[in-house]
Design a protein around this motif. Structure first.
Motif, PDB file in Angstrom:
ATOM      1  N   LEU A  92      59.293 -50.311  31.029  1.00 44.20           N
ATOM      2  CA  LEU A  92      60.280 -49.309  30.324  1.00 44.20           C
ATOM      3  C   LEU A  92      60.053 -49.559  28.364  1.00 44.20           C
ATOM      4  N   MET A  93      59.425 -51.590  28.524  1.00 39.59           N
ATOM      5  CA  MET A  93      59.017 -51.768  27.195  1.00 39.59           C
ATOM      6  C   MET A  93      58.115 -50.988  26.067  1.00 39.59           C
TER       7      MET A  93
ATOM      8  N   LEU B 193      52.390 -62.677  21.667  1.00 41.22           N
ATOM      9  CA  LEU B 193      52.322 -63.023  22.865  1.00 41.22           C
ATOM     10  C   LEU B 193      52.186 -63.935  23.893  1.00 41.22           C
ATOM     11  N   ILE B 194      51.222 -64.421  23.705  1.00 44.40           N
ATOM     12  CA  ILE B 194      50.216 -65.873  24.055  1.00 44.40           C
ATOM     13  C   ILE B 194      51.360 -66.447  24.179  1.00 44.40           C
TER      14      ILE B 194
ATOM     15  N   ILE C 133      59.744 -62.049  24.958  1.00 46.26           N
ATOM     16  CA  ILE C 133      58.472 -61.804  25.613  1.00 46.26           C
ATOM     17  C   ILE C 133      58.843 -60.119  25.380  1.00 46.26           C
ATOM     18  N   PHE C 134      59.459 -59.750  25.868  1.00 41.76           N
ATOM     19  CA  PHE C 134      60.068 -58.356  25.675  1.00 41.76           C
ATOM     20  C   PHE C 134      60.031 -57.885  24.526  1.00 41.76           C
ATOM     21  N   PHE C 135      60.570 -58.612  23.565  1.00 44.96           N
ATOM     22  CA  PHE C 135      60.759 -58.160  22.232  1.00 44.96           C
ATOM     23  C   PHE C 135      59.225 -57.723  21.703  1.00 44.96           C
TER      24      PHE C 135
ATOM     25  N   THR D  64      58.086 -53.802  20.281  1.00 45.68           N
ATOM     26  CA  THR D  64      57.139 -53.645  18.704  1.00 45.68           C
ATOM     27  C   THR D  64      55.729 -53.203  19.732  1.00 45.68           C
ATOM     28  N   ARG D  65      54.944 -53.725  20.318  1.00 45.67           N
ATOM     29  CA  ARG D  65      53.354 -53.153  20.045  1.00 45.67           C
ATOM     30  C   ARG D  65      53.684 -52.477  20.586  1.00 45.67           C
TER      31      ARG D  65
END
Length: 427
Positions: free
Chosen positions: A54-55, A94-95, A106-108, A112-113
């Motif tokens: 979904l992200m 993200l790392i 992480i999901f944010f 955004t990416r």
């Protein structure tokens, strides 16, 4: 193949093509590796894997009213360039988020990416329109379809290989590097200002809310005023339904009908067979682009794919099912290549970004509705066979609609262009 070699001799197109290829590779490797990481780390919480998907898709609905306006008002080359760099930066972030282990962060970052990446492809599509001649649009669409089929065939495998060989952190570093390579390809391109800035120079200060919504409204007005474009758009909405349905129905028929005990392993083979069919179909369709009319390719592809998907619902063994899926996949490139080659030739270069800015969210909206309906209705109301009838039937229904409309509209468009040329000659 000769046409492919000819457009590849265009250095600008070649670099832009490799930029798109590497950017897409980064998205595929990183997302796949992260999905496997979540399944390993949180095996008792499979919802995390669904949220990750979904992200990637939901940001389309969050920024769809901006991407087209930016592609038409701002410097298209800079948009693609900065999208790559920002995606690389968020990949590295993200790392850090994974090391911390806080899932909301992480999901944010993933959200955004993904939202940033949505700005890349409308800008890239609009630049291709200004780089190539009209007669090369279909060849370029065929080349893009070949790349898509390769990602279908090997994309997940690359992500899994990266995850197994260098781990999640190494896979994300590879992910970031591909975005940086793409950015350098974009930077190396020399594009005329009228292609990069078809509507003149603008700054972020010029793009206030009233301008953004005015341009967004102008995009749908432009689509609705063009009969051919409007007719094609109806198909895109239905294609969203097909994408939504087809993302789950192969797994469903394996799990609930054909191979309940080995559906996970066989789902990999379904992907390989489907990707192989699309790859082969891309070569065949690319040959036919020079021999038949584009609307004939679209109609043919819709009936072939839709018909074999419907027949696949009656499969009683895995071998028959795989053969039918292979046949269905052969028809899809005919549709994608024909539409991909037709769209740039009928859209004003100054409006391409805003037109693309409407197509993707409409497809995503219908895709989301379809998945919602399936989640609620399957298996209580809809059987697995009915899902195949729905997806295949939608494709064939659009085929019938296009059969009744596109030949007439295409002839009308051709006649109007002929009249316009005669008037210009008389003047």
């Amino acid at each position: 193949m000769k046409k492919f070699r000819e457009i590849f001799q265009n250095r600008t197109f070649r670099n832009l093509f490799f930029a798109t290829f590497t950017s897409q590779m980064g998205s595929t490797i990183g997302l796949t590796a992260f999905m496997f990481y979540l399944l390993d780390r949180f095996s008792d919480q499979p919802a995390y894997a669904t949220i990750t998907e979904l992200m990637y898709s939901v940001p389309t609905l969050a920024v769809f009213f901006l991407v087209g306006v930016f592609a038409d008002r701002m410097d298209r080359q800079k948009i693609a360039y900065y999208c790559d760099w920002m995606s690389a930066i968020f990949s590295l972030a993200l790392i850090g988020a994974i090391a911390i282990g806080w899932m909301p962060l992480i999901f944010f970052i993933l959200f955004t990416r993904s939202a940033i990446q949505k700005f890349f492809f409308p800008a890239e599509s609009a630049m291709v329109q200004g780089i190539l001649k009209k007669e090369d649009y279909t060849t370029a669409a065929g080349l893009n379809q070949l790349v898509m089929s390769l990602f279908m065939l090997f994309g997940n495998g690359l992500g899994v290989f990266a995850y197994w060989s260098v781990g999640i952190y190494g896979a994300i570093v590879v992910d970031a590097c591909t975005f940086i390579i793409s950015a350098f390809f974009i930077k190396s391109i020399k594009i005329a200002e009228e292609v990069r800035l078809p509507n003149g120079k603008h700054t972020f200060k010029d793009l206030n809310l009233s301008i953004v919504f005015k341009d967004f409204k102008l995009g749908i007005s432009y689509i609705l005023s063009n009969k051919l474009l409007r007719t094609l758009l109806v198909g895109f909405v239905v294609f969203g339904v097909v994408n939504g349905g087809f993302s789950v129905i192969p797994i469903f028929i394996l799990k609930y009908k054909l191979a309940p005990d080995s559906y996970e392993e066989l789902s990999i083979w379904v992907g390989v067979i489907f990707g192989t069919g699309v790859l082969l179909g891309s070569f065949i369709a690319s040959i036919f682009t020079q021999k038949v009319k584009l609307y004939q390719m679209i109609i043919f592809g819709l009936f072939v794919s839709g018909g074999f998907i419907v027949i696949a619902s009656f499969a009683e063994n895995i071998y028959f099912f795989l053969s039918l899926i292979f046949m269905a996949s052969l028809g899809l490139p005919f549709v994608n290549i024909a539409i991909g080659g037709w769209m740039p030739s009928i859209v004003d270069p100054k409006m391409m970004g805003r037109v693309q800015g409407w197509i993707n969210p409409l497809m995503m909206f219908s895709q989301s509705i379809t998945l919602g309906v399936i989640a609620v209705a399957f298996p209580k109301i809809l059987t697995v066979e009915m899902l195949y009838w729905m997806v295949g039937g939608c494709l064939m229904l659009v085929g019938v609609y296009y059969l009744l409309t596109l030949p007439k509209i295409s002839l009308s468009e051709k006649n109007s262009k002929t009249v316009s040329l005669l008037k210009q000659s008389a003047l």
